[in-house]
Motif scaffolding. Structure first.
Motif, mmCIF file in Angstrom:
data_model
loop_
_atom_site.group_PDB
_atom_site.id
_atom_site.type_symbol
_atom_site.label_atom_id
_atom_site.label_comp_id
_atom_site.label_asym_id
_atom_site.label_seq_id
_atom_site.Cartn_x
_atom_site.Cartn_y
_atom_site.Cartn_z
ATOM 1 N N PRO A 161 0.802 -1.227 0.000
ATOM 2 C CA PRO A 161 0.000 0.000 0.000
ATOM 3 C C PRO A 161 0.832 1.272 0.000
ATOM 4 O O PRO A 161 0.425 2.279 -0.599
ATOM 5 C CB PRO A 161 -0.815 -0.120 1.300
ATOM 6 C CG PRO A 161 -0.822 -1.565 1.626
ATOM 7 C CD PRO A 161 0.484 -2.107 1.139
ATOM 8 N N ASN A 162 1.995 1.233 0.675
ATOM 9 C CA ASN A 162 2.810 2.443 0.800
ATOM 10 C C ASN A 162 3.871 2.566 -0.276
ATOM 11 O O ASN A 162 4.865 3.257 -0.107
ATOM 12 C CB ASN A 162 3.447 2.524 2.184
ATOM 13 C CG ASN A 162 4.359 1.331 2.487
ATOM 14 O OD1 ASN A 162 4.406 0.356 1.737
ATOM 15 N ND2 ASN A 162 5.086 1.418 3.587
ATOM 16 N N ALA A 211 7.696 4.839 -6.047
ATOM 17 C CA ALA A 211 8.039 5.915 -5.116
ATOM 18 C C ALA A 211 7.352 5.591 -3.800
ATOM 19 O O ALA A 211 6.556 4.642 -3.706
ATOM 20 C CB ALA A 211 7.585 7.271 -5.642
ATOM 21 N N HIS A 212 7.658 6.365 -2.778
ATOM 22 C CA HIS A 212 6.998 6.166 -1.487
ATOM 23 C C HIS A 212 5.544 6.599 -1.597
ATOM 24 O O HIS A 212 5.231 7.595 -2.257
ATOM 25 C CB HIS A 212 7.708 6.964 -0.405
ATOM 26 C CG HIS A 212 7.395 6.503 0.987
ATOM 27 N ND1 HIS A 212 6.180 6.744 1.584
ATOM 28 C CD2 HIS A 212 8.123 5.797 1.880
ATOM 29 C CE1 HIS A 212 6.171 6.215 2.795
ATOM 30 N NE2 HIS A 212 7.335 5.628 3.009
ATOM 31 N N GLY A 213 4.665 5.854 -0.937
ATOM 32 C CA GLY A 213 3.252 6.161 -1.009
ATOM 33 C C GLY A 213 2.871 7.507 -0.427
ATOM 34 O O GLY A 213 1.793 8.029 -0.724
ATOM 35 N N SER A 214 3.741 8.096 0.401
ATOM 36 C CA SER A 214 3.458 9.422 0.961
ATOM 37 C C SER A 214 3.771 10.543 -0.022
ATOM 38 O O SER A 214 3.356 11.680 0.187
ATOM 39 C CB SER A 214 4.258 9.633 2.247
ATOM 40 O OG SER A 214 5.652 9.659 1.980
ATOM 41 N N THR A 215 4.500 10.225 -1.101
ATOM 42 C CA THR A 215 4.853 11.219 -2.129
ATOM 43 C C THR A 215 4.598 10.626 -3.509
ATOM 44 O O THR A 215 5.525 10.462 -4.317
ATOM 45 C CB THR A 215 6.323 11.657 -2.009
ATOM 46 O OG1 THR A 215 7.174 10.468 -2.036
ATOM 47 C CG2 THR A 215 6.570 12.412 -0.719
ATOM 48 N N PRO A 216 3.350 10.294 -3.835
ATOM 49 C CA PRO A 216 3.074 9.613 -5.104
ATOM 50 C C PRO A 216 3.402 10.430 -6.338
ATOM 51 O O PRO A 216 3.594 9.866 -7.426
ATOM 52 C CB PRO A 216 1.575 9.305 -5.014
ATOM 53 C CG PRO A 216 1.029 10.290 -4.042
ATOM 54 C CD PRO A 216 2.127 10.506 -3.041
ATOM 55 N N TRP A 217 3.472 11.756 -6.213
ATOM 56 C CA TRP A 217 3.825 12.600 -7.347
ATOM 57 C C TRP A 217 5.276 12.385 -7.799
ATOM 58 O O TRP A 217 5.650 12.801 -8.885
ATOM 59 C CB TRP A 217 3.587 14.067 -6.998
ATOM 60 C CG TRP A 217 4.189 14.474 -5.687
ATOM 61 C CD1 TRP A 217 5.460 14.916 -5.456
ATOM 62 C CD2 TRP A 217 3.532 14.443 -4.410
ATOM 63 N NE1 TRP A 217 5.645 15.173 -4.120
ATOM 64 C CE2 TRP A 217 4.482 14.895 -3.447
ATOM 65 C CE3 TRP A 217 2.259 14.100 -3.986
ATOM 66 C CZ2 TRP A 217 4.162 14.995 -2.092
ATOM 67 C CZ3 TRP A 217 1.953 14.199 -2.644
ATOM 68 C CH2 TRP A 217 2.890 14.643 -1.712
ATOM 69 N N VAL A 276 -3.138 12.981 0.857
ATOM 70 C CA VAL A 276 -2.430 12.193 -0.162
ATOM 71 C C VAL A 276 -3.147 10.863 -0.332
ATOM 72 O O VAL A 276 -3.422 10.157 0.645
ATOM 73 C CB VAL A 276 -0.958 11.955 0.244
ATOM 74 C CG1 VAL A 276 -0.251 11.107 -0.799
ATOM 75 C CG2 VAL A 276 -0.239 13.288 0.440
ATOM 76 N N PHE A 277 -3.436 10.510 -1.585
ATOM 77 C CA PHE A 277 -4.215 9.310 -1.912
ATOM 78 C C PHE A 277 -3.390 8.441 -2.855
ATOM 79 O O PHE A 277 -3.066 8.859 -3.965
ATOM 80 C CB PHE A 277 -5.524 9.729 -2.580
ATOM 81 C CG PHE A 277 -6.547 8.649 -2.756
ATOM 82 C CD1 PHE A 277 -7.645 8.572 -1.925
ATOM 83 C CD2 PHE A 277 -6.432 7.709 -3.775
ATOM 84 C CE1 PHE A 277 -8.609 7.593 -2.093
ATOM 85 C CE2 PHE A 277 -7.381 6.715 -3.951
ATOM 86 C CZ PHE A 277 -8.488 6.660 -3.104
ATOM 87 N N ASN A 278 -3.048 7.233 -2.408
ATOM 88 C CA ASN A 278 -2.247 6.327 -3.245
ATOM 89 C C ASN A 278 -2.893 4.957 -3.305
ATOM 90 O O ASN A 278 -3.178 4.340 -2.274
ATOM 91 C CB ASN A 278 -0.832 6.184 -2.672
ATOM 92 C CG ASN A 278 0.028 5.243 -3.510
ATOM 93 O OD1 ASN A 278 0.342 5.545 -4.660
ATOM 94 N ND2 ASN A 278 0.415 4.116 -2.953
#
Length: 465
Positions: free
Chosen positions: A214-215, A266-272, A328-330
């Motif tokens: 998930p992350n 990338a990390h799920g906290s920074t999906p951009w 933030v939505f991943n």
């Protein structure tokens, strides 16, 4: 404040070797085995870390293979340093061995080198420098090794039930300067059982799979279609679209075809910072003449309600606040077959927002398409005031080493700091540093590794003296 720097410089080779040795363990969570609750790879890494700490002269304890710690000093109170030894899966596309600990051009490469094995090694060397200096501390210092940070934090739950809680603590598992706030985290599945389809001559979607955790932003996804009809023109237009983030390819095989999507993890906290292969694959499938039915409706739901959104705009949860910024939505994982579909979602929501409000919007929008929210995990936000002595002490150390006069910040990531009272995250990523956690070719600079060891030695001393 820099009284331990020369000792750390003298141990640079030990710091590099310890980091490399830790990287060489494939400490990805696997099914539990007797005495190894998170699998053999993680347990082997924990055993090695504790042996290394013991060889350095620290008292060590294996907390029933859920966690472990290395401790020095005396006193009634204890300062904690919170690290983790587990890592996310390596993924594809590496140019360096993900478990080789390779040193090239002043960088150490490997899964977990900055998340979180390099900082763990730096904290261990920092403690060794303090111990070798002969200074007297008024508090004990305990380096706590977690083993399930990337999954469910069962390690910290077990530790807290069986071991002493630090009076204050920091976790070197985020960014500099000090992190006084962490957004709330929600992890859940959106699921639907399938039963209905109409044999109307359209292409039938029979499977859709992608992602690892998930992350993590998923860097690969694939779908299998039956009754395939030529779609290469649509594919070409999709790949030429400048707004498309992911490369897609089709492999026809008679009446069946496999569509593959290649993105960037990338990390799920920074999906951009990544390219979500699931989102673009589903966006492409939404352009095709698919057979009417439940599986196709699952695709239509995703394309209509999620798409490439990174902040939950169409899922009714696009909250934001001044301290945290936007939610933030991943989407990290998809798993669909003829019987059922499942999306695994990771949300980071602002500090001032109530998690129930976020879930309400998600449930309402998913519910209109017949999806149910299940398997919810929730970590509430962390907030420690900027004027708290822990935060001001860490900021003083950081500013002494960097000259950066900035203030403590909040982040979307989640660290072990939220497992304890009076704990915050502190490093290891400096402002402007390239973030490669959860990505291919994860790296950390050797000189930066030495610098954070010096910062952590000073921080530990200031908190424990």
């Amino acid at each position: 404040m820099q009284q331990f720097d020369h000792l750390i410089d003298a141990m640079k080779a030990d710091l590099i070797k310890t980091t490399q040795d830790l990287i060489r363990f494939k400490s990805v969570k696997t099914p539990a085995e007797p005495g190894k609750p998170f699998g053999a790879g993680i347990d082997d890494c924990l055993t090695f870390a504790l042996k290394t700490a013991g060889d350095f002269g620290f008292a060590t304890r294996n907390v029933d293979h859920y966690a472990g710690y290395a401790e020095m000093g005396e006193g009634n109170e204890m300062v904690g340093v919170l690290v983790h030894l587990d890592v996310v899966p390596e993924g594809d596309g590496w140019t360096h061995d993900p478990y080789g600990g390779e040193l090239a051009d002043g960088r150490l490469y490997g899964r977990g080198v900055n998340d979180n094995k390099g900082p763990a090694a730096a904290a261990l060397i920092a403690m060794k420098a303090i111990q070798d200096s002969g200074v007297t501390l008024s508090k004990r210092v305990r380096l706590i090794f977690g083993t399930d940070e990337e999954s469910g934090w069962a390690c910290m739950d077990y530790y807290k039930q069986h071991e002493e809680i630090p009076a204050v603590a920091f976790s070197p598992d985020a960014d500099f300067p000090a992190i006084h706030g962490e957004m709330g985290i929600l992890v859940f599945d959106l699921v639907k059982d399938f039963s209905d389809y109409l044999n109307d001559g359209g292409m039938r979607l029979v499977s859709l799979k992608g992602g690892n955790r998930p992350n993590m932003v998923p860097d690969y996804a694939e779908a299998v279609l039956e009754n395939y009809k030529a779609s290469e023109d649509i594919l070409k237009a999709w790949n030429q679209d400048k707004s498309a983030n992911v490369t897609l390819e089709i492999s026809p095989d008679g009446s069946r075809a496999t569509v593959r999507a290649y993105g960037l993890s990338a990390h799920g906290s920074t999906p951009w910072k990544g390219q979500n292969a699931i989102s673009d694959l589903i966006g492409f499938l939404d352009c095709l003449d698919l057979e009417i039915g439940d599986l196709t409706n699952f695709v239509r739901f995703y394309a209509a309600q999620i798409g490439r959104d990174l902040h939950g705009e169409r899922m009714g949860c696009a909250f934001e606040d001044e301290d945290s910024g936007k939610l933030v939505f991943n989407v990290g994982v998809v798993d669909l077959d003829p019987s059922a579909g499942r999306l695994t979602v990771n949300i980071r929501y602002p500090i001032t927002v109530n998690g129930d409000s976020v879930l309400q919007g998600v449930r309402e929008n998913a519910g209109r398409w017949g999806l149910e929210l299940v398997n919810l995990e929730h970590q509430k936000p962390l907030f420690v005031p900027k004027d708290h002595p822990l935060v001001t002490t860490l900021m003083k150390v950081y500013q002494a080493y960097t000259g950066d006069s900035g203030e403590a910040v909040t982040i979307g990531g989640g660290t072990y700091a939220r497992a304890f009272e009076n704990a915050v995250a502190f490093g290891p990523m400096f402002p402007g540093m390239e973030e490669t956690a959860h990505q291919k070719d994860e790296f950390y600079g050797v000189e930066d590794l030495v610098l954070i060891a010096k910062i952590y030695a000073a921080a530990i001393y200031e908190l424990a003296r």
